[in-house]
Design an enzyme around this catalytic site. Structure first.
Site, PDB file in Angstrom:
ATOM      1  N   ASP A 110       0.852  -1.191   0.000  1.00  0.00           N
ATOM      2  CA  ASP A 110       0.000   0.000   0.000  1.00  0.00           C
ATOM      3  C   ASP A 110       0.895   1.251   0.000  1.00  0.00           C
ATOM      4  O   ASP A 110       1.886   1.307  -0.732  1.00  0.00           O
ATOM      5  CB  ASP A 110      -0.961  -0.059   1.198  1.00  0.00           C
ATOM      6  CG  ASP A 110      -2.024   1.035   1.189  1.00  0.00           C
ATOM      7  OD1 ASP A 110      -2.974   0.928   0.403  1.00  0.00           O
ATOM      8  OD2 ASP A 110      -1.879   2.003   1.968  1.00  0.00           O
ATOM      9  N   ASP A 252      -7.493  -7.787  -5.184  1.00  0.00           N
ATOM     10  CA  ASP A 252      -7.360  -6.375  -4.822  1.00  0.00           C
ATOM     11  C   ASP A 252      -8.219  -5.523  -5.752  1.00  0.00           C
ATOM     12  O   ASP A 252      -8.050  -5.574  -6.975  1.00  0.00           O
ATOM     13  CB  ASP A 252      -5.892  -5.961  -4.934  1.00  0.00           C
ATOM     14  CG  ASP A 252      -5.597  -4.606  -4.318  1.00  0.00           C
ATOM     15  OD1 ASP A 252      -6.479  -3.730  -4.355  1.00  0.00           O
ATOM     16  OD2 ASP A 252      -4.479  -4.430  -3.800  1.00  0.00           O
ATOM     17  N   HIS A 281      -6.523  -6.627  -0.964  1.00  0.00           N
ATOM     18  CA  HIS A 281      -5.481  -5.603  -0.837  1.00  0.00           C
ATOM     19  C   HIS A 281      -4.631  -5.780   0.417  1.00  0.00           C
ATOM     20  O   HIS A 281      -3.408  -5.773   0.349  1.00  0.00           O
ATOM     21  CB  HIS A 281      -6.145  -4.225  -0.845  1.00  0.00           C
ATOM     22  CG  HIS A 281      -5.179  -3.089  -0.766  1.00  0.00           C
ATOM     23  ND1 HIS A 281      -4.302  -2.802  -1.787  1.00  0.00           N
ATOM     24  CD2 HIS A 281      -4.928  -2.178   0.210  1.00  0.00           C
ATOM     25  CE1 HIS A 281      -3.563  -1.749  -1.451  1.00  0.00           C
ATOM     26  NE2 HIS A 281      -3.916  -1.360  -0.246  1.00  0.00           N
TER      27      HIS A 281
END
Length: 302
Positions: A110, A252, A281
């Protein structure tokens, strides 16, 4: 040993709290084990808690260090601090220097990607290997992105609007309450008890300022100052021969496998990418076991 969570017990997060004191505030980190150093770098709106399963699964073989960025987790959250990607990256370097870490393998995901990789490409002499989970480290092409569901472009525009982002993320805490479970695929990985750990560091409006800043750091136009930052990261990664392992959750909604293919092109000395079909994710929460197995195999391979 309990982390400094105010006496509240959090799911599997039973580490001793440590702090690096910087001029802007205290940076919290946890560490466990010995061996090659894995520097685990989180994104938004998570914290070192995201890596707890991986730490427990790898500490017998590795020195695991997971840092909370300023404004996140158990680090200080000073009002008016610089919560930009550049500032987070700089402070990460200051923590690494304070801890005297060398031969580091960053594990990024991320926003931990841009934050960690920006520091990484400037400090290649400290890097042993590289582990990349669903993230970005270059200027993406439109076809590289899954523009649907929780991180669609209209939502980003909404979060950038003065007042609306404050309402959505700071007042309503929507990223933590809905974004985190929305980005985890498996129901058993997002129980009420597990999700309590993501809510814990962000109890009120003021504690969520850094969380709001990062969506506003996403460049939606070629004139955004962070375009240069992403260019620098991509240029630093291009043709670098560092041994790399990509691990990608295929469910994701925002970061699809095309981004992993771009990393493969940039980093020629990569192991075969590990694709996890039932991970979204936040794959560290979703499917920690195959990630742990992949990292072990990555280091055991010649």
């Amino acid at each position: 040993i309990m982390a400094d969570t105010g006496g509240i017990e959090l799911d599997n997060y039973n580490f001793e709290s440590n702090y690096v004191h910087l001029p802007e505030g205290r940076i919290h980190y946890v560490e466990a084990g010995s061996g090659p150093t894995l520097l685990m770098i989180h994104g938004n709106p998570t914290w070192s808690y995201l890596y707890r399963h991986m730490i427990h699964g790898l500490k017998d073989r590795f020195h695991c260090v997971a840092v909370d960025h300023l404004g996140f987790g158990l680090s200080d959250k000073p009002a008016g601090a610089d919560y930009s990607v550049l500032a987070h990256s700089r402070r990460l370097g200051e923590v690494v220097e304070a801890l005297g870490l060398e031969k580091v393998t960053p594990v990024v995901q991320d926003w931990g990607g841009p934050i960690g990789l920006h520091w990484t490409v400037q400090n290649k002499d400290l890097i042993e290997r590289l582990v990349i989970l669903n993230t970005i480290g270059f200027i993406p092409r439109l076809r590289d992105l899954s523009l649907s569901r929780i991180w669609a472009l209209p939502l980003l525009g909404f979060l950038k609007a003065p007042g609306l982002g404050e309402l959505f993320l700071q007042r309503l805490n929507a990223f933590v309450l809905y974004g985190v479970p929305g980005a985890i695929h498996n129901a058993e990985s997002k129980t009420r008890e597990r999700m309590k750990g993501y809510r814990h560091p962000f109890p009120d409006y003021a504690s969520r300022a850094a969380m709001l800043e990062l969506p506003r750091e996403i460049p939606l136009s070629p004139w955004h100052p962070n375009i240069r930052l992403f260019r620098e990261i991509g240029a630093g990664l291009k043709d670098w021969d560092v041994r790399t392992q990509l691990i990608w959750g295929l469910r994701d909604p925002a970061f699809n496998i095309a981004l992993a293919r771009r990393f493969e092109q940039l980093l020629p000395n990569h192991a075969p990418t590990i694709e996890i079909p039932n991970a979204s994710h936040f794959l560290q929460e979703d499917t920690p076991e195959p990630i742990i197995e992949a990292i072990r195999g990555f280091f055991e391979a010649a």
